[in-house]
Design an enzyme around this catalytic site. Sequence first.
Site, PDB file in Angstrom:
ATOM      1  N   GLU A  29       0.927  -1.223  -0.088  1.00 56.22           N
ATOM      2  CA  GLU A  29       0.021  -0.143  -0.088  1.00 56.22           C
ATOM      3  C   GLU A  29       0.731   1.203  -0.008  1.00 56.22           C
ATOM      4  OE1 GLU A  29      -3.522   2.212   2.577  1.00 56.22           O
ATOM      5  OE2 GLU A  29      -2.276   0.506   3.461  1.00 56.22           O
TER       6      GLU A  29
ATOM      7  N   ARG B 135       5.860 -13.462   9.928  1.00 61.03           N
ATOM      8  CA  ARG B 135       6.556 -12.165  10.273  1.00 61.03           C
ATOM      9  C   ARG B 135       8.131 -12.037  10.815  1.00 61.03           C
ATOM     10  NH1 ARG B 135       2.546  -7.889  12.645  1.00 61.03           N
ATOM     11  NH2 ARG B 135       4.221  -6.580  11.834  1.00 61.03           N
TER      12      ARG B 135
ATOM     13  N   LYS C  46       3.296   1.163  10.198  1.00 59.37           N
ATOM     14  CA  LYS C  46       3.496   2.319   9.653  1.00 59.37           C
ATOM     15  C   LYS C  46       2.725   3.348  10.114  1.00 59.37           C
ATOM     16  CE  LYS C  46       1.962   0.818   5.442  1.00 59.37           C
ATOM     17  NZ  LYS C  46       1.789   0.867   3.872  1.00 59.37           N
TER      18      LYS C  46
END
Length: 806
Positions: A212, A433, A443
């Site tokens: 994104e 992860r 973020k």
Amino acid sequence: MAFNLTVPPATNPAPFGVIGLAQYLSTPKSDSIPFEYTQIDAKTDFNGEVKSLSLKDNQGTEITDANTILSVLGRAGNVAGQSEDKGLVEAYQSDALALSKQPFPQLTESLNKLDDLLYLCSFLVGYAPTVADFAIWGAIKSSPLALGILKKNQHLNVVRFLAFFDTLCQSSLQTLAASKSKKASSKQAAGGFNMGLKNAEQGKVVTRFPPEPSGYLHIGHVKAAMLNDYFAKMYNGTLRIRLDDTNPVKEDQEYQDVILEDLKMMNIESKLITFTSDYFQLLYDKAIEMIKLGKAYADDTPAEELKTLRLNRQASKHRDMPVEEVLARFEEMSKGTEEGSRWVLRAKIDYASDNGTLRDPNIYRVVPHADHHRTGTQWKVYPLYDFCMPIVDSVEGVTHALRSNEYHERNPLYNWVVDTLGMRRAEIWDFGRMNFTYTLLSKRKLGKLVEAGSVKGWDDPRFATVRGILRRGMTVETLREFILLQGPSQAIVNLQWDQIWSMNKQRIDPVIPRFTACEKKNVVKATINGAPTTPEVKEFPRHAKNPEVGKKNVTFYNEVLIDQEDAKSFDDGEEVTLMAWGNAILKSREYDSNGDVTSLNFDLHLEGDFKKTKKKITWLAQPENNELVDVKLMDYDYLINKPRLEESDNLEEFLTPVTEFITEAIADANVKTLKKGDRFQFERKGYFIVDAVNADGSFDMIKIPDGRVASTISKGDEKAQAKAAAQPKRDKREKNKQPVKGGNAPSITDSAPTQAMEYLSLSEKSEGFEIPVKSKMYNVGSIYGEGKLETPVKTEMFAVDPIYKK
């Protein structure tokens, strides 16, 4: 040449070295290996059919001896060292075999010797991993006795060596652990990335990386990108890069451009770059199709109430809204009116499901007053991730969707969307992860710090963004290698930064220049009696062990600058070594009222033995015409002082009060040759990268972490600091050892002496010189050559004999 490695679960001792080397060779690197895209599989058989470790090549030849397998893979993979190193590597392999059979006293002594050998080196042969390293690493890993000895924390160099190869072979360690558990049944278990994609066909695999554009890429994003890139190449398939731009409030053209630049910098490129916004009309049409199928409805339940309903598995009052009314509401939403903004579109799945993501999730929402950076004001209604991702994957022909396992519970929702719309499914592969201690990857939280001005921007060296860690001195090659070595395991790993910075150090140390700097604050002027009274300039290598790095000029003069910390450390009459010059004896010094040293007076003593001095110090000549350079040295701490923030933690409560440390210094004129982005070492001060070359000729330089364990703890984490300080230090062993004659160094084992340790024994032969084994000073030739210094022109530069007299 292709190989197939078979590792039965009962193999004893565990073949750590073999499977570690196999994984290392099967991992893509910046420097290609002789294999034509070889896949080395570690297969486990639970049916008793495979009795022993074996390696088969593509011609059917089979080898079952672990040491021979190491040799074969080493030659084929170009990691057997140079031709002249053949005997040395073989000797290390012999030492590795002996280690596994030694009792406690002999094994302790072997580890002592190995620790000395690794004092100044990272690899046993040369500047890169070889068979020798994997043999020794594997022997220690498979020896419970050796691992027990190392727990006493008395062999820090061996522990560092093991830690580095543990990182290098992490996926292999996971594979070996899995092979000893029958949870895997008869499934294939492979080290590294060789587990294989489900239902994958050569030439037909299509993966995608859909970031994104709402912030800069961080190290976690890069793992996803690299795995998708890796598997696409593994199957001669295609990687698609898709910017998932469905949130105009957070997204920006700047982020989009930076993401593409970062991927290119990481050698991740694709000719197929698309945007989710390319499919807005298609997605809108699919939403209408879902409404007409009776699988979606409009809902205006307030957010908090809706959250409670979903938590309590209760249906919305609008769940059975007629299709015509849903279409009307969705039309109103698409116009972005005040009425339409009250509603969201929800998928009608199962509000009572045990999987919370299936409890009628939102799939469309209104964003009325934000311009999209690509489509402007064309759209007022935007699809959510769980709706658009499976649809676009299907349309773009994605065969395998690789994503972190934080999305695992959403996999049924992904499949429900495509199944409901009658579209093709993609295979989903979850991977773990990658988290780091004392590190923010969110973020949203990173954005808060940027907006508050707490950092210098998204590329701040305290950020784990790609730009941030590269700005701090990480190489792209190290970052890529480290992430690929983590493999696609589903385990969520919490890593410390020492591993990756240690790898970075191994990569840069052999190839970057060395310079000298002194701190400006209370710098001490020293007079060197017997030194030239007019400046004398000599040419030296910029790297003592790598002539390819080039040359630098060193100025000798009877007035030099020395750091205040060094000046305070001297004892009266102490003999010290001036690095790259020789010894000097302190005759006198003066202090100010604060107790700081203001001046020093030395007598040059070039006949002195540098091995007998306790202090080796750096210095800078200060003649009037010597152009020293102003430099600003910047070091950084972690932004947070808690190893891992929980979602419920208040970020402000755990911010480290001071995270930037600036030291004003002066450096030798050789640094003028540096440009922004160059890496180098200031002797005794550490590794640095040039962050800025200023208009006034000064430099801003950022300190590069070197991977030491102390660097893994936040300075603001008082408990962790106290615990580290309480750790016992390694006991000092005997100080004196017998000199080595003719360069024949002892083996690390108590078996017959081999040449294995000759290379790293710190006792090189040099035309009859005898240098004690225990010397921690690196061995170099005489500064002024092996004979009397010839000075054809008149000079006041002193002439000296070679440091070691024949």
